[in-house]
Design a protein around this motif. Structure first.
Motif, short mmCIF file in Angstrom:
data_model
loop_
_atom_site.label_atom_id
_atom_site.label_comp_id
_atom_site.label_asym_id
_atom_site.label_seq_id
_atom_site.Cartn_x
_atom_site.Cartn_y
_atom_site.Cartn_z
N LEU A 1 -9.01 -0.27 -18.05
CA LEU A 1 -8.75 0.96 -18.84
C LEU A 1 -8.73 2.08 -17.93
N GLN A 2 -9.43 2.13 -16.42
CA GLN A 2 -9.26 3.07 -15.55
C GLN A 2 -7.54 2.99 -15.10
N GLY B 1 -1.03 9.14 -20.79
CA GLY B 1 -1.84 10.30 -21.26
C GLY B 1 -1.21 11.04 -22.50
N GLU B 2 -1.44 12.46 -23.05
CA GLU B 2 -1.23 12.93 -23.91
C GLU B 2 -1.24 14.18 -23.84
N GLU B 3 -0.66 15.22 -24.72
CA GLU B 3 -0.87 16.59 -24.63
C GLU B 3 -2.15 16.95 -25.22
N ILE C 1 -12.43 10.18 -17.94
CA ILE C 1 -12.53 8.78 -18.25
C ILE C 1 -12.83 7.74 -17.13
N ILE C 2 -12.09 8.00 -15.98
CA ILE C 2 -12.30 7.48 -14.65
C ILE C 2 -13.72 7.55 -14.29
N SER C 3 -14.47 8.74 -14.32
CA SER C 3 -15.80 9.02 -14.08
C SER C 3 -16.71 8.29 -14.81
N TYR C 4 -16.40 8.27 -16.27
CA TYR C 4 -17.26 7.43 -16.99
C TYR C 4 -17.22 6.02 -16.87
#
Length: 663
Positions: free
Chosen positions: A194-195, A202-204, A485-488
């Motif tokens: 997922l990372q 990504g998205e706006e 997200i990466i942190s989580y």
């Protein structure tokens, strides 16, 4: 998992169709299959693995040969290769509380140099194309190959598990696959993936906000669906319990005469009708008695009246025709005067005079009854009237007797109706149980509707969420979103690392206790092994001797090493919950009589809910069979014909070298 039946058709030494019923029951978990060496015990073990795993099966008879070559050689030598061989296995497994029955049929046939193999799977009696085509992957979800190989084993070869290196690999595989540690590792891998995906997609901001909102709503509705599903399961359980209570209340109600009590009004109405009918019959009989019927009581006098009436009627008739006869006689005599002689004429005249005198005498009879002509007719019809009245009276008497019998029967039944005070408690219990069942049924129906509605909303949100994701075209993810997200993911991976370590330590500790307990139960020498440790890093098994020092497994005898290997498998099964069947080929090889007794008494009946033993006559002999008998569900003997080199399955079990009798 429960094996139900296996059928071999022209597989190996098994000629034609050979079928074994394998179902077991609580308290009788063992299926004992006997056979001399070379009769097909190992072939049967190979068949179980082959039908499930196909080319990945670890069949002892395959060696290094190619899979197609092995399949060709598995076709019975007396069978037509173009017809081929077939293995069919039926087993059941519980999924989400529901039993699912699988029937797996693996068939292959040779056509020239090519060989065709087919796998068909029926689930609950219905062919499933998707599962049939993807069986190799589906069976891994049901029974992974690494796990299956632990429970389908050769008793002589299992001794290798006593080797520390071999045991380490088995323990690591079992702990990760059987006890669920690999699930934690898979979650860590998924988070890492997922990372990596987040770094590439990504998205706006607007799209992100929309997707976040949809995901939040989707999570909320998912919780609703799960809560609704749990509520449905709870209500089903409560409804089942309420139905049992209702059945018990209904039984008690019926036992105390409830059926008669419920029919009381019907019986009373029926009795009332029967009483009315009886009264009507009795009234009709009374009316008959008021008519001419009592004249039958004076039958002799009535007969005399008939005779007197006849006499008087004849006298009246004679009196009426005397004058007519006198004129007729004179006329006749005048006509005959010229035709007859005087003597004949006098004789005829004398005859006519005598006839008139007899009629005059009859006409002079005493008139006692003095009936009118109409009275004579009515008296003559009285006999017919009495006959009809007698017939009617007999019919009414029969009807009255029948109604009286019905009335007596109904009185007996009404006498057996329990008093309302006696049955009131049972009525209240039954009505209360019925109300509870009806209420729970209504609640369940409502819960099912809520569950269906929640699922529909979830599906709609899922579709909307998919459309939102599809709208991610040529957009870049914002750095802070990616970082979040990466942190989580990093934080969750760290949590999973700790959880995995704790879970592994917990399972290893339980496994140490289970294996040591199993080994202690099976060993003849008490105190030889005092402890047992399993390294969580290398999964190496270390035995602790009576002196507290590590004990080299090489110091154990061959039989003791086999018991240690069996204890390892048994301990794994106990920690995993004994949900898999155990199939053991040559279970007592290299063991002395004491150790054999320990396995027969302590291991086989408790190894699993289903244990298949493939034994020679010298392993499970007559003495051990008697010890094992209370735990037996089925027994079979593999009979080999040395003239045709084929094996057939016979019910029952023999024992003793050269013995032919069947247990």
């Amino acid at each position: 998992m429960l094996l139900r039946n296996i059928t071999l058709r022209d597989f190996g030494a098994y000629r034609g169709n050979q079928s074994l019923e394998l179902s077991t029951s609580p308290g009788r978990p063992i299926v004992l299959i006997g056979g001399m060496n070379g009769c097909g015990k190992t072939t049967l073990l190979d068949a179980l693995q082959l039908v499930l795993y196909g080319p990945r099966a670890r069949c002892s008879g395959r060696g290094n040969r190619p899979y197609e070559t092995y399949l060709r050689e598995c076709i019975n030598r007396q069978a037509d290769p173009s017809t081929g061989a077939e293995i069919e296995l039926e087993f059941s497994i519980t999924v989400d509380g529901n039993e699912r029955v699988y029937r797996v049929c693996r068939k292959w046939a040779a056509s020239g140099k090519s060989l065709h193999e087919y796998v068909n799977v029926l689930v609950n009696g219905t062919w499933d194309r998707t599962i049939s085509e993807g069986w190799a992957d589906h069976v891994e979800d049901l029974l992974p190959l690494e796990i299956g190989s632990l429970f389908f084993f050769d008793g002589e070869k299992i001794e290798s598990l006593a080797d520390p290196e071999r045991a380490s690999a088995v323990i690591e595989s079992a702990v990760h696959s059987l006890l669920g540690v690999n699930t934690v590792q898979q979650l860590r891998t998924d988070l890492l993936a997922l990372q990596r995906r987040q770094k590439l997609t990504g998205e706006e901001r607007e799209t992100v906000v929309q997707i976040r909102e949809l995901e939040s709503r989707h999570d909320a509705i998912q919780h609703e669906v799960e809560a609704a599903h749990a509520k449905v399961a709870e209500l089903r359980s409560r409804l089942d319990a309420a139905k049992v209570t209702l059945d018990n209340a209904e039984y008690s109600f019926q036992k105390d005469g409830g059926a008669l009590y419920e029919r009381r009004r019907e019986l009373e109405a029926h009795r009332k009708d029967a009483a009315k009918a009886l009264a009507a019959d009795e009234e009709a009989l009374a009316n008959l008695a008021a008519g001419p019927l009592p004249l039958l009581l004076v039958g002799d006098q009535l007969t005399a009246v008939y005779k007197q009436a006849t006499v008087e009627q004849q006298a009246d008739e004679s009196a009426q025709i005397i004058g007519v006869l006198a004129n007729r006689d004179r006329d006749i005599l005048d006509r005959l005067d010229a035709l007859l002689s005087t003597a004949d004429l006098n004789a005829f005249r004398a005859h006519l005079d005598g006839d008139r005198k007899e009629r005059e005498l009859a006409g002079s009879a005493e008139r006692i009854l003095a009936l009118s002509p109409d009275g004579y007719g009515r008296l003559a019809g009285l006999d017919q009237v009495l006959t009809h009245e007698v017939q009617r009276a007999q019919e009414l008497l029969a009807q009255a007797a029948e109604q009286a019998s019905i009335l007596a029967t109904l009185d007996r039944q009404l006498a057996g109706v329990p008093d309302e005070k006696v049955i009131a408690t049972r009525i209240a219990e039954r009505e209360q149980s019925m109300r509870a069942v009806h209420r729970l049924e209504a609640d369940l129906e409502s819960a099912l509707a809520v569950h269906a509605t929640s699922k529909g909303r979830r599906e709609a949100l899922t579709a909307e969420l998919e459309r939102a994701h599809e709208a991610r075209v040529k957009t870049l993810v914002r750095a802070e979103e990616v970082a979040r997200i990466i942190s989580y993911c990093d934080r969750q991976r760290a949590v999973l690392d700790k959880f995995g370590t704790a879970l592994l330590a917990r399972h290893i500790n339980r496994l140490e206790v289970a294996v040591l307990d199993s080994f202690t139960k099976l060993m003849r020498k008490h105190g030889l092994i005092r402890g047992l440790r399993i390294d969580t890093s290398r999964y190496q098994l270390t035995l602790i001797g009576a002196d507290g020092e590590p004990l080299d497994p090489g110091r154990l005898s061959a039989g003791e090493r086999q018991l240690l290997a069996v204890s390892l498998v048994w301990g794994l099964a106990r920690v995993a919950g004994n949900w898999l069947p155990s199939v053991i080929d040559t279970p007592l090889g290299r063991l002395d009589s004491r150790h054999r007794e320990h396995l027969v008494d302590r291991y086989f009946p408790q190894a699993s809910h289903q244990v298949l033993l493939l034994s020679t006559d010298e392993e499970i002999d007559e003495r051990l069979l008697m010890r094992l008998r209370p735990s037996l569900a089925h027994t079979y003997t593999l009979v080999h014909d040395d003239t045709t080199f084929t094996t057939s399955v016979q019910p029952g079990y023999w024992w003793g070298t050269g013995a032919s009798h069947v247990a």
